[in-house]
Design an enzyme around this catalytic site. Sequence first.
Site, PDB file in Angstrom:
ATOM      1  N   GLU A 134       3.204   9.201 -12.189  1.00 60.93           N
ATOM      2  CA  GLU A 134       2.601   7.877 -11.941  1.00 60.93           C
ATOM      3  C   GLU A 134       2.818   6.947 -13.125  1.00 60.93           C
ATOM      4  O   GLU A 134       2.639   7.331 -14.273  1.00 60.93           O
ATOM      5  CB  GLU A 134       1.099   8.049 -11.689  1.00 60.93           C
ATOM      6  CG  GLU A 134       0.567   7.135 -10.613  1.00 60.93           C
ATOM      7  CD  GLU A 134       1.155   7.466  -9.253  1.00 60.93           C
ATOM      8  OE1 GLU A 134       2.005   6.673  -8.781  1.00 60.93           O
ATOM      9  OE2 GLU A 134       0.788   8.486  -8.660  1.00 60.93           O
ATOM     10  N   HIS A 135       3.215   5.716 -12.815  1.00 63.73           N
ATOM     11  CA  HIS A 135       3.483   4.676 -13.815  1.00 63.73           C
ATOM     12  C   HIS A 135       4.648   5.059 -14.729  1.00 63.73           C
ATOM     13  O   HIS A 135       4.751   4.586 -15.852  1.00 63.73           O
ATOM     14  CB  HIS A 135       2.223   4.354 -14.621  1.00 63.73           C
ATOM     15  CG  HIS A 135       1.177   3.640 -13.829  1.00 63.73           C
ATOM     16  ND1 HIS A 135       1.198   2.279 -13.611  1.00 63.73           N
ATOM     17  CD2 HIS A 135       0.079   4.101 -13.180  1.00 63.73           C
ATOM     18  CE1 HIS A 135       0.164   1.929 -12.871  1.00 63.73           C
ATOM     19  NE2 HIS A 135      -0.533   3.027 -12.584  1.00 63.73           N
ATOM     20  N   GLY A 187      -4.129  -1.730   0.779  1.00 66.66           N
ATOM     21  CA  GLY A 187      -4.837  -1.620  -0.490  1.00 66.66           C
ATOM     22  C   GLY A 187      -5.220  -0.212  -0.879  1.00 66.66           C
ATOM     23  O   GLY A 187      -6.037  -0.009  -1.762  1.00 66.66           O
ATOM     24  N   GLY A 201      -2.972   2.178  -1.879  1.00 65.82           N
ATOM     25  CA  GLY A 201      -2.028   2.786  -2.804  1.00 65.82           C
ATOM     26  C   GLY A 201      -1.037   3.703  -2.128  1.00 65.82           C
ATOM     27  O   GLY A 201      -0.446   4.571  -2.771  1.00 65.82           O
ATOM     28  N   SER A 214       1.574   2.419  -0.397  1.00 68.77           N
ATOM     29  CA  SER A 214       2.782   1.598  -0.267  1.00 68.77           C
ATOM     30  C   SER A 214       2.913   0.893   1.075  1.00 68.77           C
ATOM     31  O   SER A 214       3.987   0.844   1.669  1.00 68.77           O
ATOM     32  CB  SER A 214       4.042   2.422  -0.550  1.00 68.77           C
ATOM     33  OG  SER A 214       4.095   2.782  -1.892  1.00 68.77           O
ATOM     34  N   GLU A 216       9.501  -7.839  -4.070  1.00 69.83           N
ATOM     35  CA  GLU A 216       8.193  -7.519  -4.653  1.00 69.83           C
ATOM     36  C   GLU A 216       8.036  -8.183  -6.023  1.00 69.83           C
ATOM     37  O   GLU A 216       7.002  -8.769  -6.334  1.00 69.83           O
ATOM     38  CB  GLU A 216       8.051  -6.001  -4.788  1.00 69.83           C
ATOM     39  CG  GLU A 216       6.691  -5.535  -5.259  1.00 69.83           C
ATOM     40  CD  GLU A 216       5.699  -5.323  -4.133  1.00 69.83           C
ATOM     41  OE1 GLU A 216       4.488  -5.406  -4.406  1.00 69.83           O
ATOM     42  OE2 GLU A 216       6.111  -5.086  -2.991  1.00 69.83           O
ATOM     43  N   ASP A 273       8.533   3.091  -4.845  1.00 69.71           N
ATOM     44  CA  ASP A 273       7.951   2.955  -3.507  1.00 69.71           C
ATOM     45  C   ASP A 273       9.021   2.661  -2.464  1.00 69.71           C
ATOM     46  O   ASP A 273       9.101   3.306  -1.421  1.00 69.71           O
ATOM     47  CB  ASP A 273       6.886   1.857  -3.498  1.00 69.71           C
ATOM     48  CG  ASP A 273       5.684   2.207  -4.352  1.00 69.71           C
ATOM     49  OD1 ASP A 273       5.609   3.355  -4.828  1.00 69.71           O
ATOM     50  OD2 ASP A 273       4.829   1.325  -4.563  1.00 69.71           O
TER      51      ASP A 273
END
Length: 390
Positions: A37-38, A125, A127, A129, A163, A175
């Site tokens: 993640e991230h 909302g 998460g 995608s 995006e 994503d």
Amino acid sequence: MIVSDKEKVIKAFSDAFEGQTYERIFFAPGRVNLIGEHTDYNGGFVFPAALTQGTYIAVRQRNDGLYRLISGNMENHVQFSNQELHYLESHTWGNYIKGVLHAFDEKGYSLNGADLYVWGNIPNGAGLSSSASLEMVAAFMVSELTGADLSRVELAKLSQIVENQFMGVNSGIMDQFAVGLGEKDHALFIDTASLDYEKVPLDLGQYKVVITNTNKRRELADSKYNERRAECEEGLRQLKDLGLQIQSLSECTEADWQVHKVQIKDPTIRNRINHVVTENQRVIDAVNVLKNGELEAFGKLMDQSHESLATDYEVTGIELDHLVNIQRQIPGCIGSRMTGAGFGGCTVSLVSEEKLDVFFEQVLTEYEKAIGWAPTFYVSDAGSGVHELA
């Protein structure tokens, strides 16, 4: 008689557009990131899988340059012409499709209007995608209808530009890539720097992937996402100033980081780098243990990922932390972590199939007691990437 989601969308198209019949229908899944993640906007490794839930779009082409967009999930209808392919706040969800049309227009591929009915069963909302799913299903549709015939990798790149530049969210490519290239019963081991990827069989034995929605919308996600990205860029700059020959944070090895981290004086920047470096290694380790069938080791890496996201990256929040802590204590759950941008949204857990009922009951009871409202559960297999429905 059970009516499929596809059949519901076809009927809804006819109801929405004065009895007209659709011409073609397309589907793009959502995605869940199992670990990593991230890291995607830091040039690192990620390990997502496409879901069986996703976004449908039924289309009938026009020849007058007019676009009429109706969604089964949103109240507002959106209408614009070929000459109005710019962002408009009042067009809310329609801007994702408008951005895709604009991106193709710049490549010289243009529809001359269309009636579009959109419906999805991914919670907005959460998460998972929903935005990338909408971008990719629209991009695949336009590519097919105009004869642009872009590859799925090209579609993912185009949708990421939408995006970033059209919607103003400075996200990575994970994503869109997972939504485009996912394969049934597989997860994708992706190097986001090179876009090299491997389809890894998702053989979980007795365990199921359970997604639990906190049912807190991610109000902070976009602004904090951009803030974290800026912090990572600052961390990269400082490491380069210290002499590291790297182009992204994920190129910093754990050995290099142990040498240099004492020289990063800002504790916030130091923590952000620490998450990216260690999370990147966790993805590599997770793929290896999965291939070896070491599922409990995979679960422990998921747990470690969440701890890093909570303490070093600070993107979890009360709801996600409560949910993960509750889930880990239930027999049959071997790993649990937040998935997505954070600040609400969902967790992903590995849960023994025979313990699912107990898991649902206990998590619902304890979470509602702690937070004040109930979570929502999804059990999803790994599904296929964007495609046209026959």
